[in-house]
Design a protein around this motif. Structure first.
Motif, short mmCIF file in Angstrom:
data_model
loop_
_atom_site.label_atom_id
_atom_site.label_comp_id
_atom_site.label_asym_id
_atom_site.label_seq_id
_atom_site.Cartn_x
_atom_site.Cartn_y
_atom_site.Cartn_z
N GLU A 72 0.86 -1.18 0.00
CA GLU A 72 0.00 0.00 0.00
C GLU A 72 0.90 1.22 0.00
OE1 GLU A 72 -4.08 0.68 2.24
OE2 GLU A 72 -2.40 1.14 3.55
N ILE A 73 0.82 2.00 -1.07
CA ILE A 73 1.68 3.17 -1.23
C ILE A 73 1.17 4.30 -0.34
CG2 ILE A 73 2.68 4.81 -2.85
CD1 ILE A 73 3.56 2.01 -3.37
N SER A 74 2.08 4.88 0.44
CA SER A 74 1.73 6.03 1.29
C SER A 74 2.96 6.91 1.45
CB SER A 74 1.21 5.57 2.66
OG SER A 74 2.21 4.82 3.33
N GLY A 75 2.75 8.13 1.91
CA GLY A 75 3.86 9.07 2.10
C GLY A 75 4.50 8.94 3.47
N GLU A 76 5.80 9.20 3.53
CA GLU A 76 6.52 9.15 4.81
C GLU A 76 6.35 10.43 5.60
OE1 GLU A 76 10.54 7.36 4.79
OE2 GLU A 76 10.32 7.42 2.60
N VAL A 77 6.16 11.56 4.88
CA VAL A 77 6.05 12.87 5.54
C VAL A 77 4.78 13.55 5.05
CG1 VAL A 77 8.54 13.13 5.85
CG2 VAL A 77 7.47 13.92 3.74
N PRO A 78 4.21 14.45 5.85
CA PRO A 78 3.01 15.16 5.41
C PRO A 78 3.34 16.24 4.41
CG PRO A 78 3.66 15.90 7.59
CD PRO A 78 4.59 14.79 7.24
N GLY A 79 2.33 16.68 3.66
CA GLY A 79 2.51 17.75 2.70
C GLY A 79 1.31 17.89 1.79
N VAL A 80 1.33 18.95 1.00
CA VAL A 80 0.26 19.23 0.05
C VAL A 80 0.64 18.65 -1.31
CG1 VAL A 80 -1.07 21.04 -1.13
CG2 VAL A 80 -0.42 21.31 1.27
N VAL A 81 -0.29 17.92 -1.93
CA VAL A 81 -0.04 17.29 -3.22
C VAL A 81 -0.01 18.36 -4.31
CG1 VAL A 81 -0.89 15.63 -4.92
CG2 VAL A 81 -1.15 15.16 -2.47
N VAL A 82 1.12 18.44 -5.04
CA VAL A 82 1.26 19.42 -6.12
C VAL A 82 1.33 18.74 -7.49
CG1 VAL A 82 2.37 21.13 -4.65
CG2 VAL A 82 3.77 19.44 -5.85
N ARG A 83 1.55 17.40 -7.51
CA ARG A 83 1.61 16.70 -8.80
C ARG A 83 1.25 15.24 -8.60
NH1 ARG A 83 6.64 14.44 -11.77
NH2 ARG A 83 5.80 13.88 -13.81
N ILE A 84 0.37 14.75 -9.48
CA ILE A 84 0.01 13.32 -9.52
C ILE A 84 0.44 12.79 -10.88
CG2 ILE A 84 -1.85 11.64 -9.40
CD1 ILE A 84 -3.39 13.59 -7.66
N ALA A 85 1.33 11.80 -10.88
CA ALA A 85 1.94 11.34 -12.14
C ALA A 85 1.47 9.95 -12.55
CB ALA A 85 3.46 11.36 -12.01
N PHE A 86 0.31 9.49 -12.09
CA PHE A 86 -0.17 8.17 -12.46
C PHE A 86 -1.69 8.17 -12.56
CE2 PHE A 86 -0.79 8.12 -7.93
CZ PHE A 86 -1.87 7.28 -7.72
N VAL A 180 -6.02 9.79 -3.95
CA VAL A 180 -5.49 11.11 -3.62
C VAL A 180 -5.86 12.08 -4.74
CG1 VAL A 180 -3.27 10.69 -4.76
CG2 VAL A 180 -3.40 12.33 -2.86
N ASN A 181 -6.00 13.35 -4.38
CA ASN A 181 -6.36 14.39 -5.36
C ASN A 181 -5.36 15.54 -5.29
OD1 ASN A 181 -8.92 13.25 -6.36
ND2 ASN A 181 -9.63 13.61 -4.26
N LEU A 182 -5.28 16.27 -6.39
CA LEU A 182 -4.39 17.41 -6.48
C LEU A 182 -4.82 18.49 -5.47
CD1 LEU A 182 -1.93 18.13 -8.29
CD2 LEU A 182 -3.51 19.50 -9.67
N GLY A 183 -3.85 19.02 -4.73
CA GLY A 183 -4.13 20.05 -3.74
C GLY A 183 -4.52 19.50 -2.37
N GLN A 184 -4.64 18.21 -2.25
CA GLN A 184 -5.03 17.58 -0.99
C GLN A 184 -3.85 17.60 -0.01
OE1 GLN A 184 -6.56 13.62 -1.44
NE2 GLN A 184 -6.08 13.04 0.67
N TYR A 185 -4.16 17.86 1.28
CA TYR A 185 -3.12 17.74 2.31
C TYR A 185 -3.02 16.27 2.68
CZ TYR A 185 -0.51 18.11 6.65
OH TYR A 185 0.45 17.97 7.63
N LEU A 186 -1.85 15.72 2.46
CA LEU A 186 -1.63 14.30 2.66
C LEU A 186 -0.83 14.09 3.93
CD1 LEU A 186 -2.23 11.62 1.10
CD2 LEU A 186 0.11 11.75 0.24
N GLY A 187 -1.43 13.43 4.90
CA GLY A 187 -0.74 13.13 6.14
C GLY A 187 0.21 11.96 5.98
N ALA A 188 1.14 11.84 6.89
CA ALA A 188 2.08 10.72 6.85
C ALA A 188 1.34 9.40 7.06
CB ALA A 188 3.16 10.90 7.91
N GLY A 189 1.60 8.43 6.17
CA GLY A 189 0.97 7.13 6.29
C GLY A 189 -0.41 7.01 5.68
#
Length: 395
Positions: A72-86, A180-189
């Motif tokens: 299951e793909i997830s982020g290690e650190v939080p942040g705002v999504v600026v690009r989705i490449a898939f 996930v969507n563009l501009g979404q705040y993505l929390g760690a995990g």
């Protein structure tokens, strides 16, 4: 006088009618007794002999498909999504960028750290020149060189933080549905999507403990998917039917489950066409070493019942029958019900472990309408064909 004559005539008429009716009833009773002695009319059935076949020894069970590699793909650190490449369901290669998070702050800090490192390098070079001239203390030179190393380490830290803001595919495979969507705040995990390898698939299944002695790694396993259709897929070998594949046993659990008395086995299938999906239910046939002879009959011969399975064996009558032949001249025989113990199935056939001997004539069509010792005559038109590897067509 006229009344007496009328009454006598009426009595004679009633008596005559009674005699006629009694004669008819007597005739019907005699006909019934004759039919009872003759028994029911013979039933038309199709028959075939029980045959001895050489079958490869195998074990049958059901299994569950598991991914060789799946995460299951997830982020290690939080942040705002600026690009989705898939896109959902896309095939990706190892290292492909999937999602990028906003890293402008870290990049600005990296630029500042590079400037600080450049200044520390210049200061350290001057300190080495002054030290060579004997006008600089060793303590100051050590402090300046330490500042260079510290600035370089800070750059590496910031580069690592920026790299963690770029989420990549850890291996090649097929992505799942995007969460996930563009501009979404993505929390760690927080899950982004799933990634499943497509270069193979595991099939996990269980077998009874008494079959463990026949198992070994490397044995061939045949897999079939129920309801997958038929025919051949583009890219498959000729004769390979859709929904069927092969694999090999790669692992056997060394212990037996104490609650079920079953041993767990894992097989690996190539899954080149991607038909095996994680979580899918499949039929499993483990092909064992060696072959054995079995007495087999078509599946249509079996009469299933709660009190036991049976077949009807066609035999010549011991005593002459009231009606030895049919109006067409076919000999009338008796169908004896024989209870049997069944083994494994192969295509349209089933192995009979006990109850039937090779060569016995077995009813394969019309058995459902028979009872024990029912009179029958054989009519094998049309011929009921049974195959070990049937390939019926959809209609």
């Amino acid at each position: 006088m006229r009344y007496i004559i009328a009454i006598v005539g009426l009595l004679l008429l009633v008596g005559g009618l009674a005699l006629v009716k009694a004669s008819q009833i007597s005739m019907l009773m005699g006909l019934g007794e004759t039919m009872a002695q003759a028994g029911p009319p013979p039933e038309a059935v199709s028959t075939a002999p029980a045959t001895v076949e050489t079958w490869a020894s195998s074990l049958h069970t059901v299994g569950t498909v598991a991914s060789v590699r799946g995460v299951e793909i997830s982020g290690e650190v939080p942040g705002v999504v600026v690009r989705i490449a898939f896109e959902s369901g896309e095939l990706v290669s190892e290292g492909d960028v999937l999602v990028e998070l906003d890293s402008r702050v870290e990049r600005a800090q990296l630029t500042a750290a590079q400037v600080t490192r450049d200044l520390a390098l210049t200061t350290a070079r001057r300190s080495r020149e002054l030290d060579a001239a004997g006008v600089e203390t060793k303590a100051q030179l050590d402090a300046d060189e330490s500042a260079v190393r510290q600035a370089s380490a800070q750059i590496e830290v910031l580069r690592a933080q920026i790299a963690r803001k770029t989420i990549r595919a850890p291996f090649s495979g097929r992505l799942g549905i995007r969460d996930v969507n563009l501009g979404q705040y993505l929390g760690a995990g927080v899950p982004i999507t799933t990634l499943e390898a497509v270069d193979g698939a595991y099939v996990d299944f269980d077998l009874p403990q008494h079959d463990q002695r026949d198992l070994s790694t490397g044995l061939t396993v045949r897999l079939s998917i129920e309801g997958a259709g038929e025919g051949t897929r583009e890219g498959t070998s000729e004769g390979e039917r859709e929904g069927e594949s092969e694999g090999t046993i790669v692992a056997i659990e060394p212990s037996v489950d104490p609650s079920t008395r079953m041993v767990s086995v894992r097989a690996l299938a190539a899954n080149e066409q991607g038909a095996l999906k994680p979580g899918m239910f499949v039929h499993v046939e483990v092909v064992l070493a060696g072959q054995r002879e079995v007495v087999s009959v078509p599946l249509t011969a079996i009469v299933y019942a709660p009190y036991g399975d049976s077949v009807f064996v066609v035999e010549d009558p011991v005593e002459p029958l009231p009606t030895p032949t049919t109006p067409t001249g076919a000999p009338v025989k008796l169908a004896r019900q024989q209870f049997v113990q069944l083994g494994e199935r192969r295509g349209d056939f089933v192995a009979v472990l006990d109850g039937v001997e090779a060569g016995q004539e077995i009813v394969i069509g019309g058995a459902f309408k028979l009872r024990n010792n029912a009179p029958v005559f054989v009519n094998n038109t049309p011929v009921i064909e049974a195959e070990l590897e049937p390939t019926p067509s959809n209609r």
